[in-house]
Design an enzyme around this catalytic site. Sequence first.
Site, short mmCIF file in Angstrom:
data_model
loop_
_atom_site.label_atom_id
_atom_site.label_comp_id
_atom_site.label_asym_id
_atom_site.label_seq_id
_atom_site.Cartn_x
_atom_site.Cartn_y
_atom_site.Cartn_z
N ASP A 485 -146.60 18.85 -15.70
CA ASP A 485 -146.61 17.83 -16.74
C ASP A 485 -147.42 18.25 -17.96
OD1 ASP A 485 -145.06 15.82 -15.73
OD2 ASP A 485 -146.70 14.84 -14.67
C1 BGC Z 1 -148.03 14.63 -11.15
C2 BGC Z 1 -146.83 15.49 -10.90
C3 BGC Z 1 -146.96 16.77 -11.69
C4 BGC Z 1 -148.27 17.46 -11.39
C5 BGC Z 1 -148.49 18.69 -12.21
C6 BGC Z 1 -149.28 15.41 -10.87
O1 BGC Z 1 -150.38 14.65 -11.22
O2 BGC Z 1 -147.97 13.51 -10.31
O3 BGC Z 1 -145.67 14.81 -11.28
O4 BGC Z 1 -145.89 17.58 -11.33
O5 BGC Z 1 -149.33 16.58 -11.62
O6 BGC Z 1 -148.65 18.43 -13.54
#
Ligand code: BGC
Length: 812
Positions: A485
């Site tokens: 993200d």
């Molecule tokens: C989120 C995921 C994401 C991951 C890496 C997590 O906090 O829930 O959706 O893929 O972080 O960024």
Amino acid sequence: MAKEYGHYDDAAREYVITDPCTPWPWINYLGTEDFFGLISNTAGGYSFCKDAKFRRITRYRYNGVPMDAGGRYFYIKDGDTVWNPGWKPCKTPLDFYECRHGMNYTSIEGRKDGVTAKVLFFVPLMTWAEVQKLTLTNTTDKVKKLKLFSFQEWCLWNASTDMENFQRNFSTGEVEIEGSVIYHKTEYKERRNHYAYYSVNATVQGFDSDRESFLGLYNGFDAPQAVLEGKPRNSVAHGWSPIASHYLEIELKPGESRDLVFVLGYVENAQDDKWESKGVINKRMARETLSRLDTAAKVDAEFKRLCQYWDNLLQIFSVKSADERLDRTVNIWNQYQCMITFCFSRSASFFESGIGRGMGFRDSNQDLIGFVHQIPERARERIIDIASTQFADGGCYHQYQPLTKRGNDGIGGGFNDDPMWLIFGVCGYLRETGDFSILDEPVPFDNVPGSEKSLFEHLTISFDHVINNLGPHGLPLIGRADWNDCMNLNCFSNDPDESFQTTENKTEGSKAESLMIAGLFVFSGRDYVELCRHLGRNAEADRAQKYIDEMVVSVEKYGWDGEWFLRAYDYFGRKVGSKENEEGQIFIESNGWCTMAGIGLKEGLCDKALDSVKEHLDSEHGIVLNNPAFTRYYIEYGEISSYPAGYKENAGIFCHNNPWVIIGETVRGNGKAAMEYWRKICPAYIKDQTLHKVEPYVYSQMVAGKDAFRPGEGKNSWLTGTAAWNWYTITQFILGIKPTYNGLEIDPCISPDMKEYKVTRKFRGATYEIEIKNPNGATHGIKSISVNGKEITGNLIPLFEEDSFVKITAIL
Ligand code: BGC
């Protein structure tokens, strides 16, 4: 030896905390369906029904001082001494303290001056209430006269406005008190049809429902004025902050024990059935629940049912090996964490406030593989809910709210990995259950009635969303972000008030492509092809296979950096995750996914990539996400470079994606490396609990990486895709018991020193007892396999009839 704050009790399936001063509150979860509670080892935490934001029952202060203030407190006043069974909030030194976190229950026991107080907390199955069974015992040879005060603080329902809108809140609080039950009915007279209540199954000698009267305006939870004086105020809350506190005078003869049952419950009434009389709430349903729980014997029977429920869930997969840490992980805690993650997604923990995030699209699909073997019906429902938030072009809302099941407009879509996760989740469900009827379910787009297409068509458009969104190298365009993200290649934000994840300042002509999505597309795309073939849709399988082959070619041609797979191309079409970069030269995600997908396996690319991961990303506590860590802000990369080096997505150890490399290692048959990596992040093997800080019985999302100030420190425990990914990895790729459409495939990839183990697996109604023997210290490759005493060729155990018992011996 490093200090320990507790230990496992595997026979009881509990983690036993023996020191209340854990390095961080070590919590547990109550509830399995609608009514939930978070409870720390000192009885802190809160409760809600269905939705942690909109139906918050008790109030909690996040990030408060001191940490973890507010919860389910019992104050015992014995002469001049006031103490709590869980040590907090008074922190009176106890003669004995123990907290046992079990499967959806917690029991906390404190002893002081010859009095034992033990509280069992749990939510009975199919009940909208939390039970707190308090057992008081006098172990002295004198009569004990105790004053007992219970305590809960009500949240004014919406956990978000409860914390901000005081100009209104301080005037809305309303309660009703009837006998030993305190009802919280704020806003019930207008649009709410729900109330909460807190009761005890005994006659009270007093009560309080107004916080200020109980505590005193300038006191904290550690020194309530009413308790210190031993006098309840019998206050009735009008506005301000309503609470619920019972006051009981208890006399215990030498050796005598007394049980008290406290119930914290929630009720929803039909709109036309809200009132008993003008201004008096209809209490029928509360009374019904209370009558089911009004004696210790009834509560014990409910507790037994809960324990049996867990016995059944945990019987579906279990392992017996020479390593008790592996066994407890697989048999108890990893499965438990998967179930908790199913219930809560990423919404409510001591790192997630329960008000910020709904359910993630990709998160929920990944979580599925962790619990589908236990509760397939609920997995089915979850799949339909998730798929219903998809858009007609295959894109997806990134999150949805569980109460409404609608996509969150605030975040929207555009995360280009999301669609492929639906294929990943659905295929996981189908392999476990064989329930192909789900593919014919009509599922809407964006929840719009009339827009329904079959779930299978949703899978097709998911697949096509990738091929309709390819960049200049034939690789998938990343959109706002892929799994990471924080890799925001189109964000270009200079404004601290903008969200990295929802801002796309540059999209026009973007060349930002993701090798992570490419690997995911090949891996899960093959699942799609296999499914199509299984369904006899061969033309569709051929069409999809062609795109997968093309993707493999693009990755080999444009995604290879010489020693490892690139991570991405940025907005301008420049390499990310290349030795040419100044920082962030190598990343875990693309190397994990491309090796999982076996891209370039024959040509030696997987070997090289995995060796590079070992060289550049591996560390004492696990594999870091990228290296070198970013030491300045890169506007063209976004949030990832915003974190200090070694934390979160900037070179933290994301326990979620370590399994991708572990599976990659199994693809090349390196069982030794696979298990070594697995042990590094598995909580049961944690060496230093003080350093690790968070709960030692569950995975955390992140452990600080080698570049961090405090490498090895865990954060964001409990609600993380890590649980499901590690479950998937250890059971299917290391222990090697893989559900397939046609049976169970046996394909272990283990450490050579693992000489034997036995797995009991319930699958499609039959029970398989699988013994794996490894006399020659191999790592993979079944040499022979017998099913009920008969040798078979290959390693696929065919499906057996329901209720059959199948004995398998496999030799490596
Ligand atoms: C989120 C995921 C994401 C991951 C890496 C997590 O906090 O829930 O959706 O893929 O972080 O960024």
